[in-house]
Design an enzyme around this catalytic site. Structure first.
Site, PDB file in Angstrom:
ATOM      1  N   HIS A 121       0.884  -1.359   0.037  1.00 22.28           N
ATOM      2  CA  HIS A 121      -0.168  -0.082  -0.036  1.00 22.28           C
ATOM      3  C   HIS A 121       0.784   1.298  -0.025  1.00 22.28           C
ATOM      4  O   HIS A 121       1.948   1.084   0.561  1.00 22.28           O
ATOM      5  CB  HIS A 121      -0.776   0.070   1.232  1.00 22.28           C
ATOM      6  N   ASP A 198       3.294  -4.492   8.024  1.00 23.32           N
ATOM      7  CA  ASP A 198       2.111  -3.623   8.109  1.00 23.32           C
ATOM      8  C   ASP A 198       0.939  -4.681   8.149  1.00 23.32           C
ATOM      9  O   ASP A 198       0.650  -5.527   7.094  1.00 23.32           O
ATOM     10  CB  ASP A 198       2.175  -3.106   6.542  1.00 23.32           C
ATOM     11  N   GLN A 201      -4.321  -5.399   7.013  1.00 25.28           N
ATOM     12  CA  GLN A 201      -5.222  -6.183   6.384  1.00 25.28           C
ATOM     13  C   GLN A 201      -5.257  -7.510   7.114  1.00 25.28           C
ATOM     14  O   GLN A 201      -6.177  -8.333   6.516  1.00 25.28           O
ATOM     15  CB  GLN A 201      -5.060  -6.118   4.803  1.00 25.28           C
TER      16      GLN A 201
HETATM   17  N1  C6P Z   1      -6.215   0.347   3.333  1.00 28.96           N
HETATM   18  C1  C6P Z   1      -8.057   0.172   1.725  1.00 28.96           C
HETATM   19  O1  C6P Z   1      -9.346   0.402   1.115  1.00 28.96           O
HETATM   20  P1  C6P Z   1      -4.748   3.623   7.332  1.00 28.96           P
HETATM   21  O2  C6P Z   1      -5.381   4.585   6.302  1.00 28.96           O
HETATM   22  O3  C6P Z   1      -3.548   4.420   8.131  1.00 28.96           O
HETATM   23  O4  C6P Z   1      -6.073   3.344   8.380  1.00 28.96           O
HETATM   24  O5  C6P Z   1      -4.350   2.477   6.815  1.00 28.96           O
HETATM   25  C2  C6P Z   1      -3.439   2.373   5.834  1.00 28.96           C
HETATM   26  C3  C6P Z   1      -3.198   1.158   5.142  1.00 28.96           C
HETATM   27  C4  C6P Z   1      -1.805   0.792   5.131  1.00 28.96           C
HETATM   28  N2  C6P Z   1      -1.627  -0.700   4.872  1.00 28.96           N
HETATM   29  C5  C6P Z   1      -2.509  -1.503   4.144  1.00 28.96           C
HETATM   30  C6  C6P Z   1      -2.312  -2.690   3.732  1.00 28.96           C
HETATM   31  C7  C6P Z   1      -3.671  -0.908   3.992  1.00 28.96           C
HETATM   32  O6  C6P Z   1      -4.641  -1.864   3.513  1.00 28.96           O
HETATM   33  C8  C6P Z   1      -4.037   0.539   4.581  1.00 28.96           C
HETATM   34  C9  C6P Z   1      -5.334   1.028   4.198  1.00 28.96           C
HETATM   35  C10 C6P Z   1      -7.407   0.823   2.827  1.00 28.96           C
HETATM   36  O7  C6P Z   1      -7.381  -0.829   1.106  1.00 28.96           O
HETATM   37  C11 C6P Z   1      -7.608   2.446   2.737  1.00 28.96           C
HETATM   38  S1  C6P Z   1      -6.672   2.998   1.509  1.00 28.96           S
END
Ligand code: C6P
Length: 404
Positions: A121, A198, A201
Site C-alpha cells: 500500500h 504492516d 489487512q
Molecule cells: N487500506 C483500503 O481500502 P490507514 O489509512 O492508516 O488506516 O491504513 C493504511 C493502510 C496501510 N496498509 C495497508 C495494507 C492498508 O490496506 C491500508 C489501508 C484501505 O485498502 C484504505 S486505502
C-alpha cells in the site's frame, strides 16, 4: 459455527437500505462496520468519564487513564506482546509506519538499503522513499509473480549486510495475498536487518502473535477490525523502541524540559506526544473483545467459505478476470471485466445498494504490474453472506449488460 443472523444483528448499519436496496457492504478492506457494543462504548465514554489522561489527579482523569491503560493491556494480550509498553497508540497504520521510518533516519547512511515489497500500500512505500531521500539509503523492491505472490528466491538474493530494514504487509489490501512473513522475518534477522510488518489487512482476519513471529515492528489500524477510526497500534520490540528517537515532540512524551535540553519519557509515552484519541483507544479494546467473542477460527471459516463461493460465482461471468490468485489468500477479490472500466461497474452496483471499492486501492505499483488503471475490489467480512454474494454477482451481470 457462526450464527450469522445473530452476528448481523450486532451491526445496526447492515439493516439499512442504500439507494432503496438493502445494503450489501463489501468494502471491508477499506473499513469494517461497527457493532452496537462499540458504538455504545463511544457514547458511554463521553457520557461518563471524558477527561484528558495521564495528566490530572481528579477522578475523571484517573478513570479515563485507567480505562485507556486497561485497553492497552487488552491489545498487548491480543497480539501477545511481551510488555504493555511495547504497545504504542497511534492514529492508525500510516502513523505507525511513519513513526518507524522517521526514527530510522538517525540510523541510516548512504549505501544502506531498505527493502519493500511489490505488494505494498502507498503507506508502506512513500515513508520509506522519504527516508531514503533524507539519508541517501537505497530503496529496493521484492518482486512478485503473476499470481500476486512475492518471489522468495528474489527476496533471498536482495538481502545482504547492506539491508537495514525490510518492510512488508502481512496481507495485501489490493489482492488479498497472505505473505510468508515468518520466513521473511527469520531471513531478515539472519542479515541483522530489522523488519516491520504492516498488519492493516491482517488484523480483521487473524490474531497476530508478535513474539512467535519475532517481528521487530507490527502496525495496524483499529477501524478495519470493528473499532473506531482515528486509532491504531504500533507494536515495537522494547530494544528497538528505546533505540529510535521519538516521531513527534510535545506534551506527555517528556521527562524534563528546559530551554537548553529535553529528556524523553519512558515507553510507551515517548511515542505518544499530545492528547491522544482517548475514546478511540479505550474503544479499540472493546472492539478486540468483540472480535475475540466471535472467535478468529469462526471468522476465518466464514470468510474462507465466502471467498471460495464468490470466486466460483464471479468466474461464471464471461470476460471476468480475477487479479491475485495466490495460494494463501484472504477474503478479498479484485477483478475486472473485459472492455469495461472498473469505475463504471462500481457506480452501477452502488445504485443497487452494493458497496465495493474501485480504483487503484492506494497500490498503484500493483495496478502498473497488471497494466490496469484499477480494479473492482470486493472484500468480505465474517458478517457477510453467500446471499449477498449472489446479489453482487447478479448486479455485476446487469452492469455488464448495460455497459456492453
Ligand atoms: N487500506 C483500503 O481500502 P490507514 O489509512 O492508516 O488506516 O491504513 C493504511 C493502510 C496501510 N496498509 C495497508 C495494507 C492498508 O490496506 C491500508 C489501508 C484501505 O485498502 C484504505 S486505502
Amino acid at each position: 459455527m457462526l450464527d450469522i443472523n445473530k452476528v448481523r444483528a450486532d451491526f445496526p448499519i447492515l439493516s439499512r437500505t442504500v439507494n432503496g436496496k438493502p445494503l450489501v457492504y463489501f468494502d471491508n478492506g477499506a473499513t469494517s462496520q461497527k457493532p452496537q457494543i462499540v458504538i455504545d462504548a463511544i457514547s458511554k465514554y463521553y457520557q461518563e468519564i471524558n477527561a484528558n489522561i495521564h495528566r490530572g489527579v481528579h477522578t475523571l482523569s484517573q478513570l479515563a487513564t485507567d480505562a485507556y491503560e486497561i485497553s492497552r493491556g487488552k491489545l498487548q494480550n491480543h497480539i501477545n506482546a511481551k510488555y504493555a509498553h511495547e504497545v504504542i497508540f497511534t492514529s492508525g497504520t500510516t502513523h505507525g509506519i511513519n513513526a518507524v521510518a522517521n526514527g530510522f533516519a538517525s540510523l541510516l547512511k548512504p549505501g544502506d538499503e531498505v527493502l519493500v515489497s511489490a505488494l505494498e500500500h502507498h503507506s508502506n512505500i512513500v515513508p520509506w522513499q522519504m527516508l531514503c531521500e533524507k539519508t541517501g539509503a537505497t530503496l529496493k523492491v521484492i518482486p512478485m509473480n503473476e499470481k500476486g505472490e512475492l518471489i522468495m528466491a528474489e527476496y533471498d538474493k536482495l538481502l545482504s549486510d547492506k539491508t537495514k530494514i525490510v518492510t512488508v504487509n502481512h496481507i495485501s489490501n489490493a489482492l488479498g495475498t497472505v505473505n510468508p512473513i515468518k520466513y521473511m522475518i527469520d531471513k531478515a534477522h539472519e542479515f541483522g536487518a530489522a523488519i516491520l510488518i504492516d498488519g492493516a489487512q491482517a488484523v480483521p482476519h487473524l490474531k497476530p502473535d508478535v513474539q512467535a513471529l519475532d517481528c521487530d515492528f507490527y502496525v495496524f489500524s483499529g477501524h478495519k477490525m470493528c473499532g473506531p477510526t482515528g486509532v491504531g497500534i504500533l507494536y515495537g520490540k522494547e530494544d528497538w523502541l528505546n533505540k529510535l528517537p521519538p516521531y513527534q515532540g510535545g506534551g506527555e512524551m517528556i521527562k524534563e524540559v528546559t530551554f537548553e535540553k529535553t529528556t524523553y519519557a519512558d515507553l510507551p509515552h515517548k511515542f505518544e506526544a499530545g492528547t491522544p484519541d482517548v475514546a478511540g483507544g479505550i474503544v479499540l479494546g472493546t472492539a478486540v473483545d468483540y472480535m475475540n467473542s466471535i472467535g478468529f477460527d469462526n471468522i476465518q471459516q466464514q470468510e474462507l467459505e465466502l471467498l471460495e463461493y464468490a470466486t466460483k460465482r464471479l468466474l461464471e461471468i464471461e470476460g471476468l478476470k480475477i487479479f491475485g490468485t495466490a495460494k494463501e489468500k484472504t477474503s478479498v477479490i479484485s477483478f475486472n471485466i473485459e472492455g469495461i472500466h472498473p469505475y463504471d461497474i462500481g457506480t452501477i452496483v452502488d445504485k443497487l445498494g452494493i458497496a465495493v471499492r474501485t480504483g487503484h486501492h492506494c497500490a498503484q505499483p500493483i495496478m502498473n504490474y497488471f497494466d490496469v488503471p484499477g480494479t473492482i475490489r470486493a472484500s468480505f467480512s465474517f458478517y457477510n453472506t453467500k446471499e449477498e454474494i449472489d446479489i453482487m454477482v447478479e448486479a455485476v451481470k446487469k452492469a455488464q449488460l448495460m455497459l456492453a
